[in-house]
Design an enzyme around this catalytic site. Structure first.
Site, PDB file in Angstrom:
ATOM      1  CD  GLN A 121      32.883 -94.589  -8.572  1.00  0.00           C
ATOM      2  OE1 GLN A 121      33.049 -95.767  -8.103  1.00  0.00           O
ATOM      3  NE2 GLN A 121      31.863 -94.095  -9.112  1.00  0.00           N
ATOM      4  CB  CYS A 153      26.517 -88.417 -14.121  1.00  0.00           C
ATOM      5  SG  CYS A 153      26.328 -88.965 -12.563  1.00  0.00           S
ATOM      6  CB  THR A 209      12.472 -81.747   6.634  1.00  0.00           C
ATOM      7  OG1 THR A 209      11.863 -80.640   7.043  1.00  0.00           O
ATOM      8  CG2 THR A 209      12.404 -83.082   7.657  1.00  0.00           C
ATOM      9  CB  SER A 229      27.005 -90.483  -3.391  1.00  0.00           C
ATOM     10  OG  SER A 229      25.606 -90.346  -3.583  1.00  0.00           O
ATOM     11  CB  ALA A 230      24.253 -93.356   0.684  1.00  0.00           C
ATOM     12  CG  HIS A 231      24.158 -94.167  -5.356  1.00  0.00           C
ATOM     13  ND1 HIS A 231      24.308 -94.325  -6.687  1.00  0.00           N
ATOM     14  CD2 HIS A 231      24.386 -92.848  -5.269  1.00  0.00           C
ATOM     15  CE1 HIS A 231      24.914 -93.485  -7.498  1.00  0.00           C
ATOM     16  NE2 HIS A 231      24.884 -92.358  -6.848  1.00  0.00           N
TER      17      HIS A 231
END
Length: 348
Positions: free
Chosen positions: A144, A291, A202, A164-166
């Site tokens: 955050q 979440c 991958t 976290s990217a988002h």
């Protein structure tokens, strides 16, 4: 048609144009980053370029950035199998792996006796309360705070962190673990040995490219003062809402907070009800962590801060972004206050 305002940036942020452009470009890279032919080398070069960009943005050595699917996987990678202490204010992804025994004061702050045996978030998603991260801290969830607060992993003294990217304008489904040089990290996902043997599978080339572009843009935005402007709007919102009169509670307001976050509780007015009413009025807000939304239970964060069940089920979170306008927050304050007054009138 109702004009909508997105005021739920702590749940997820809109995709930045820089991230979108990087992802579109990455879609044309056909190779597998583990392949040795020219196409594979091109894909590997893109991953390593992104790794260097994330390292520079976070203050970590490039070789100690590990790409994962997001903060929940990162928490499991860093915490599973370890006996670290945590507090009940941590995200569920962290709480699943700690005993949550650390005490929390009434403003949501945590004091640590032994940082080397603990995990502590940089900032709380529900209240916005910022923690002082002590040097030597075992693990920190900086999800955050990154891009909204001045932070550099190298000078923080934290042994491991994740993001976290988002949460800062990147795509969903990609994140990173940051490690101090020489830190051992046992892979939880085993297979091909990607990510220097720390996380098999991958690499998500498109997501990684978007994350790197977003991280660079987020730091530039912070340096440009964008979040200082957001804080001014946040304070104006709280001033406008205060006109609703007595009975409002602002958990964590007495502590240092994220510049964009307001947690507001009206005892007896269910948070889920407020979220639905505001959604119909054209505003996206939430009742706690995304979440945990949809789960009809009191906020464990507010309970840990000493609030009773009535308050812990009656809070909403309004979280702004750099694109939020004063018109949007004032319209929200008007509609929210009108809904509250209507509720009070029915109860009179």
């Amino acid at each position: 048609m109702t004009q909508r305002a997105y005021l739920d940036h702590n749940a997820t942020t809109p995709l930045r144009p820089e991230a979108r452009a990087a992802m579109v470009e990455a879609m044309d890279v056909a190779g597998n980053p583990s392949s040795v032919h020219a196409e594979g080398r091109a894909a590997r070069a893109l991953v390593e370029k992104a790794r260097a960009a994330v390292a520079e943005a976070t203050g970590c050595a490039a070789g100690d950035v590990v790409f994962v699917s997001g903060a929940s996987e990162a928490a499991a990678l860093l915490l599973a199998g370890r006996s670290l202490q945590g507090a009940a204010i941590e995200h569920e992804a962290v709480g699943a792996w700690t005993d949550e025994s650390l005490p929390v004061d009434s403003e949501g702050r945590v004091a640590l006796a032994d940082p080397a045996t603990a995990t502590l978030q940089l900032a709380n998603s529900e209240t916005g309360v910022i923690q002082d991260l002590p040097s030597g801290l075992a693990v920190s969830d900086i999800t955050q705070g990154f891009g909204r607060l001045p932070f550099s992993f190298d000078w923080s003294g934290v042994q491991a962190a994740f993001l976290s990217a988002h949460k800062f304008g990147g795509p969903k489904g990609v994140g990173a673990v940051l490690l101090q040089p020489g830190t051992d990290l046992a892979a939880r996902i085993r297979g091909g040995g990607q990510e220097m043997g720390r996380r098999a599978g991958t690499e998500n080339l498109i997501g990684i490219a978007g994350m790197a572009a977003a991280a660079t843009a987020a730091q530039a935005e912070l340096a440009d003062g964008a979040w200082a402007r957001v804080e001014i709007l946040r304070d104006r919102l709280e001033e406008a809402i205060a006109s609703a009169g007595t009975g409002l509670i602002y958990p964590g307001r007495g502590a240092a907070r994220l510049p964009n976050t307001s947690c507001i509780a009206v005892p007896g007015w269910k948070g889920e009800t407020q979220v639905l009413q505001m959604d119909l009025a054209g505003f996206a807000v939430s009742a706690g962590s995304a979440c945990s939304s949809g789960k009809l239970r009191p906020s464990k964060v507010l309970r840990a801060m000493g609030h009773g069940e009535e308050v812990a089920t009656s809070a909403i979170r309004v979280s702004l972004g750099p694109e939020t306008t004063e018109d949007e927050i004032m319209r929200f304050a008007d509609r929210w206050t009108a809904a509250l007054n209507k509720r009070r009138a029915r109860a009179a």
